[in-house]
Enzyme design. Sequence first.
Site, PDB file in Angstrom:
ATOM      1  N   ASP A 232       0.848  -1.182   0.000  1.00  0.00           N
ATOM      2  CA  ASP A 232       0.000   0.000   0.000  1.00  0.00           C
ATOM      3  C   ASP A 232       0.895   1.248   0.000  1.00  0.00           C
ATOM      4  O   ASP A 232       1.796   1.347  -0.827  1.00  0.00           O
ATOM      5  CB  ASP A 232      -0.971  -0.064   1.195  1.00  0.00           C
ATOM      6  CG  ASP A 232      -1.985   1.044   1.235  1.00  0.00           C
ATOM      7  OD1 ASP A 232      -2.988   0.964   0.510  1.00  0.00           O
ATOM      8  OD2 ASP A 232      -1.780   1.995   2.016  1.00  0.00           O
TER       9      ASP A 232
ATOM     10  N   HIS B 179      -6.471  -6.830  -0.770  1.00  0.00           N
ATOM     11  CA  HIS B 179      -5.514  -5.741  -0.561  1.00  0.00           C
ATOM     12  C   HIS B 179      -4.479  -6.051   0.512  1.00  0.00           C
ATOM     13  O   HIS B 179      -3.435  -5.417   0.564  1.00  0.00           O
ATOM     14  CB  HIS B 179      -6.287  -4.472  -0.179  1.00  0.00           C
ATOM     15  CG  HIS B 179      -5.446  -3.236  -0.176  1.00  0.00           C
ATOM     16  ND1 HIS B 179      -4.848  -2.736  -1.311  1.00  0.00           N
ATOM     17  CD2 HIS B 179      -5.102  -2.387   0.841  1.00  0.00           C
ATOM     18  CE1 HIS B 179      -4.175  -1.633  -1.009  1.00  0.00           C
ATOM     19  NE2 HIS B 179      -4.312  -1.403   0.277  1.00  0.00           N
TER      20      HIS B 179
END
Length: 316
Positions: A101, A293
């Site tokens: 991220d 994610h």
Amino acid sequence: MSDITHRTVETNGIHLHVAEAGTGPLVLLLHGWPESWYSWRHQLIALAAAGYHAVAPDIRGYGRSDKPAAVEAYSMKQLVADAVGLLDALGEERAVVVGNDWGSAMAWTCAALHPERFRAVVGMSVPHLGRTPMPPTQLFKGAFAGKWFYILYFQEPGVAEAELEADVPRTMRTILAGEPGFDLGAGAVRAKKPGDGFLTPPPVSLPAWLSEEDVAYFAGEFERSGFRGGLNRYRNMDRDWEELPELATARIEQPALFITGEKDPGRLLAPLEPMKALVPGLKEVRVIPEAGHWAPQERPAEVNAALLSFLSKLPG
């Protein structure tokens, strides 16, 4: 996790809490939003067992690390300086840098700007995008005109903080296991209108990879730190564009690996094609089946195998 130790180190004028395990070549693990060193709990153990010194800091603004008040304290230049200073504090000349991220964006930038310190790089979820043709918020305002978009919602200090801090356990449960506001493919997110908040209804149950104890740990960290430091990262995107024009042409020649989840919503936002020209050292793009994610937590065995395979092939 008795093999993981903790300490505080000084770098770039601040103090960072770090979790570490093992001895050997240094592998620096940089988390994203809204995470903590704990996001790398599975990788710390696996890397240590394979003969590496794995170090996962709480990025500035998170957990037990310092939390400067100024928005500009969270610029990419400052975060990269933190990482370089962390190598100095650990007595290491070079490291492999790994990020997920926002940590991935930090890792790519570390490798691009300081190839003498970062001998290889692994990015997860967010590919290396270089520099956009205009300041990012201008780009987003054009692309999402009249629509809700989480990065624009995050820009006004205090607004998202109030929402996310009202019930931190619910916030973390929703972001980690539900349909977070950055999932542009989720129905609840597509239905949002300008002025709406970030959170969607929390999930009824947790996935197998995330326990109630895990959620409680993350919630405890954000009850301590608040969300402002992490959100300030988003508020520096235009500043980064101004301060780091060299990212438009900087090439990452070091060995590089990109890992993403098959179901990562970030794939709707960040194309892979621009990375190929900017990262000639890219060895592989690894897509983890069924992962979203949070691949290092969702599919630790697959992520660890990819990491260790990549590391084993690096020159000494």
